[in-house]
Design a protein around this motif. Structure first.
Motif, PDB file in Angstrom:
ATOM      1  N   ASP A 264    -118.334  67.515  16.066  1.00 33.62           N
ATOM      2  CA  ASP A 264    -118.346  68.827  15.717  1.00 33.62           C
ATOM      3  C   ASP A 264    -118.700  69.901  16.668  1.00 33.62           C
ATOM      4  O   ASP A 264    -117.986  71.017  16.279  1.00 33.62           O
ATOM      5  N   ALA A 265    -118.964  69.927  17.780  1.00 29.07           N
ATOM      6  CA  ALA A 265    -119.008  70.670  18.864  1.00 29.07           C
ATOM      7  C   ALA A 265    -117.863  71.012  19.524  1.00 29.07           C
ATOM      8  O   ALA A 265    -117.703  71.986  20.221  1.00 29.07           O
ATOM      9  N   ALA A 266    -116.748  70.214  19.322  1.00 25.45           N
ATOM     10  CA  ALA A 266    -115.556  70.307  20.122  1.00 25.45           C
ATOM     11  C   ALA A 266    -114.942  71.763  20.117  1.00 25.45           C
ATOM     12  O   ALA A 266    -114.509  72.163  20.834  1.00 25.45           O
ATOM     13  N   ASP A 267    -114.698  72.231  18.860  1.00 25.09           N
ATOM     14  CA  ASP A 267    -114.340  73.466  18.981  1.00 25.09           C
ATOM     15  C   ASP A 267    -114.862  74.530  19.537  1.00 25.09           C
ATOM     16  O   ASP A 267    -114.237  75.490  20.342  1.00 25.09           O
ATOM     17  N   GLU A 268    -116.118  74.390  19.755  1.00 27.28           N
ATOM     18  CA  GLU A 268    -116.795  75.554  20.714  1.00 27.28           C
ATOM     19  C   GLU A 268    -116.875  75.175  22.190  1.00 27.28           C
ATOM     20  O   GLU A 268    -116.578  75.837  23.045  1.00 27.28           O
ATOM     21  N   GLU A 269    -117.242  73.802  22.387  1.00 23.72           N
ATOM     22  CA  GLU A 269    -117.152  73.262  23.588  1.00 23.72           C
ATOM     23  C   GLU A 269    -115.819  73.116  24.287  1.00 23.72           C
ATOM     24  O   GLU A 269    -115.396  73.515  25.706  1.00 23.72           O
ATOM     25  N   LEU A 270    -114.783  72.969  23.786  1.00 23.91           N
ATOM     26  CA  LEU A 270    -113.755  72.505  24.080  1.00 23.91           C
ATOM     27  C   LEU A 270    -112.208  73.652  23.915  1.00 23.91           C
ATOM     28  O   LEU A 270    -111.563  73.688  24.593  1.00 23.91           O
ATOM     29  N   ASN A 271    -112.411  74.115  22.330  1.00 23.25           N
ATOM     30  CA  ASN A 271    -111.245  74.794  22.226  1.00 23.25           C
ATOM     31  C   ASN A 271    -111.738  76.311  22.048  1.00 23.25           C
ATOM     32  O   ASN A 271    -111.024  77.110  21.951  1.00 23.25           O
ATOM     33  N   VAL A 272    -113.122  76.337  22.735  1.00 25.33           N
ATOM     34  CA  VAL A 272    -113.447  78.125  23.024  1.00 25.33           C
ATOM     35  C   VAL A 272    -113.224  78.814  21.686  1.00 25.33           C
ATOM     36  O   VAL A 272    -112.929  80.102  21.921  1.00 25.33           O
ATOM     37  N   ILE A 273    -113.811  78.242  20.645  1.00 26.01           N
ATOM     38  CA  ILE A 273    -114.107  78.912  19.151  1.00 26.01           C
ATOM     39  C   ILE A 273    -115.802  79.115  19.138  1.00 26.01           C
ATOM     40  O   ILE A 273    -116.204  78.078  18.967  1.00 26.01           O
ATOM     41  N   PRO A 274    -116.042  79.915  19.236  1.00 29.34           N
ATOM     42  CA  PRO A 274    -117.593  80.240  19.403  1.00 29.34           C
ATOM     43  C   PRO A 274    -118.152  79.852  17.931  1.00 29.34           C
ATOM     44  O   PRO A 274    -117.338  80.176  16.693  1.00 29.34           O
ATOM     45  N   ARG A 275    -119.277  79.014  17.796  1.00 29.37           N
ATOM     46  CA  ARG A 275    -119.906  78.636  16.208  1.00 29.37           C
ATOM     47  C   ARG A 275    -120.315  79.879  15.568  1.00 29.37           C
ATOM     48  O   ARG A 275    -120.950  80.645  16.494  1.00 29.37           O
ATOM     49  N   HIS A 276    -120.274  79.712  14.388  1.00 30.06           N
ATOM     50  CA  HIS A 276    -120.878  80.966  13.622  1.00 30.06           C
ATOM     51  C   HIS A 276    -122.542  80.920  13.738  1.00 30.06           C
ATOM     52  O   HIS A 276    -123.053  79.799  13.576  1.00 30.06           O
ATOM     53  N   GLY A 277    -123.060  82.173  13.989  1.00 25.98           N
ATOM     54  CA  GLY A 277    -124.583  81.968  14.229  1.00 25.98           C
ATOM     55  C   GLY A 277    -124.952  81.989  15.674  1.00 25.98           C
ATOM     56  O   GLY A 277    -124.180  82.044  16.469  1.00 25.98           O
ATOM     57  N   ALA A 278    -126.373  81.913  15.735  1.00 29.08           N
ATOM     58  CA  ALA A 278    -127.034  82.030  16.845  1.00 29.08           C
ATOM     59  C   ALA A 278    -126.603  80.385  17.903  1.00 29.08           C
ATOM     60  O   ALA A 278    -126.178  79.333  17.167  1.00 29.08           O
TER      61      ALA A 278
END
Length: 545
Positions: A264-278
């Motif tokens: 589930d971290a792929a969006d942030e780690e690979l697709n450069v989409i920051p996860r919502h929240g801290a």
């Protein structure tokens, strides 16, 4: 003497292995690809054209390699040609070493006159007038300029000029102060390069990116996703370096494997989409570095209908599974001090039992991770007793006694007085989690390389200033041709923290404690047995329960 030789020789061997271009990049064949890939070329071009460049990027795309080539050229050039000092700031000593190694490789490849990579002590003067020395790494060029790499300290920029590279900016503890000090260098013709993967949409790095997009900051912004790098030939280059044959099918398999690892971290780690929240409390790079162990991750999961089976059938099946999967692992454990931590769940979430050992070098590797999903209380008790009874030099443990976990924690603590029944509260998180994170930074923790373990530890986030587990659904595999949703809420991370906490409190352990088998209360042959006539105690390796 062997240890001294190893310590002295390690850096040289490590540097030698990195300070050379692959053979195919040193040959003068026009058919060969350019040294830098398109996304690396774009970063170098942006640095040349702008005073301040912000790069939001995917992990694993080799950007440090490309930026290092630019840093080396700037530091080796004369002042008239635009040369300047380069100060690299990462958040860990390992990052500083790696960047200097990369720059040394480029200097050698360019044929530039430069000193060997050396260590230096950087004097850090504090606001109160006191000072201490920070270990830094340095290359000095014939131009009179240098590249210096050190860990994040805003004060380290005082009185210096040149190019500042802030790597993985989202993970610096005082990014605002570092940026303030770095931007002051622009007055005298310096440059500032800010590079990072994302760590939540509320992180100062993402807020800086948003300000640039809105036109509120006059900086250049470059975005590089994992797929951008692949489209530019990243995996083809990897195949070329490793002398493998590239095909689109093999590249797809490799891409799918990387994405699966991040879950589930792929969006942030690979697709450069920051996860919502801290953002995550423990940096991804620290978790990945810790995931170098080969401890088995064993999972015992059953369907809802299994809970309706007769007790003796459940116990027989559970024992058979223990002897097939757990016993070989437990019998192979070395004789180090051993600790346990368990996060309990009956339905929905899962029970995670984490076993680690304190080794001679003070490292704390996981030696077994056991996860149980949808398992009845008594069978969980059977399996936990099976494991704890066979641990060598079992010194202590902590078990989640919150809610339904209270029963299992109680019966285990009654049998093993060195086990503590722990209520998981905000106060507990506040006390334990910062110290737990420090163990990652000191590189004492060693974890299995498992995607769920990775995601669980990334689920530790700041909530109203307290680092704690944030409950969220995570993708957990596929079933019958379609994706299935299975909840996790940082289960293995909580178990890991409980295990580590048990190793930190001597009052929780009894150094004189020994299992009945080790005290000779029963014959060794009987101690090794796992089946007895009494079905209620068939899971115990001894009768004195």
């Amino acid at each position: 003497m062997a240890d001294a030789v190893s310590k002295l020789g390690w850096d040289k061997l490590r540097t030698k292995s990195r300070q050379s271009l692959p053979d195919f990049l040193t040959e003068s064949d026009d058919s060969l690809p350019a040294v830098l890939l398109p996304h690396q070329q774009a970063a170098v071009a942006a640095i040349d054209a702008n005073e301040v460049v912000v790069i939001e990027k995917s992990r694993r795309i080799g950007l440090t390699w490309g930026v290092g080539s630019s840093a080396t050229l700037y530091a080796s050039a004369s002042r008239a040609a635009g040369g300047m000092d380069v100060l690299y700031i990462g958040y860990s000593l390992d990052m500083a070493r790696e960047f200097i190694d990369v720059c040394a490789m480029w200097a050698k490849s360019y044929g530039l006159a430069a000193s060997e990579v050396g260590e230096a002590l950087f004097r850090d003067t504090k606001a109160d007038g006191s000072s201490d020395d920070i270990l830094a790494f340095r290359i000095v060029f014939a131009s009179g300029f240098e590249i210096m790499a050190l860990t994040s300290r805003p004060r380290s920029l005082r009185g210096r000029q040149g190019m500042v590279i802030i790597d993985e900016a989202a993970f610096h503890d005082a990014l605002a102060e570092v940026l303030k000090a770095a931007l002051a260098l622009l007055m005298w013709g310096g440059k500032v390069v800010i590079i990072s993967t994302h760590d939540g949409d509320l992180n100062p790095f993402n807020l800086l990116c948003e300000e640039i997009r809105k036109g509120q900051m006059p900086y250049a912004l470059l975005k590089i996703t994992f797929d951008d790098a692949l489209a530019g030939g990243l995996y083809q280059r990897i195949c070329l370096v490793q002398h493998k044959e590239w095909t689109p099918e093999v590249e797809k398999q490799w891409r799918d494997k990387i994405i699966a690892f991040y879950g589930d971290a792929a969006d942030e780690e690979l697709n450069v989409i920051p996860r919502h929240g801290a953002g995550a409390y423990v940096q991804a790079a620290l978790i990945e570095r810790a995931q170098r162990g080969d401890a088995p991750v064993l999972r015992f999961e059953r369907e809802d209908a299994w809970a309706e089976l007769a007790d003796h059938l459940q116990k027989a099946e559970a024992l058979e599974w223990c002897e097939e999967h757990l016993l070989p692992v437990l019998e192979a454990l070395p004789a180090y001090d051993t600790y346990a931590g368990q996060d309990f769940a009956r339905t929905g979430d899962l029970s995670s039992l984490w076993i680690s050992q304190r080794q001679q070098d003070l490292s704390f590797p996981c030696v077994l991770l056991l996860e149980m999903r949808n398992i009845p209380y008594e069978i969980q008790k059977l399996i936990v007793f099976y494991v704890l009874a066979r641990l060598p030099r079992f010194k202590g443990g902590e078990m989640d006694a919150t809610g339904n976990g209270g029963y299992l924690a109680e019966v285990v603590a009654k049998r093993w007085p060195c086990v503590v029944k722990r209520m998981i509260t905000v106060q507990w998180y506040q006390e334990i989690t910062p110290k737990f994170k420090a163990e990652f930074e000191k590189d004492t923790l060693i974890m299995p390389r498992d995607v769920d373990v990775y995601n669980d530890h990334r689920a530790i986030r700041l909530v109203r200033g307290v680092p704690q587990i944030v409950r969220e659904d995570q993708q957990a595999g596929k079933g019958e041709g379609k994706k299935t949703r299975k909840k996790r809420h940082g289960d293995s991370a909580i178990a890991h923290m409980l295990c580590w906490a048990a190793s930190q409190h001597p009052e929780y352990t009894n150094p004189d404690y020994a299992t009945p088998a080790s005290t000779g209360l029963i014959p060794a042959a009987e101690a090794a047995s796992t089946r007895f006539a009494d079905p209620d105690h068939s899971y115990m390796p001894y009768r004195s329960y």
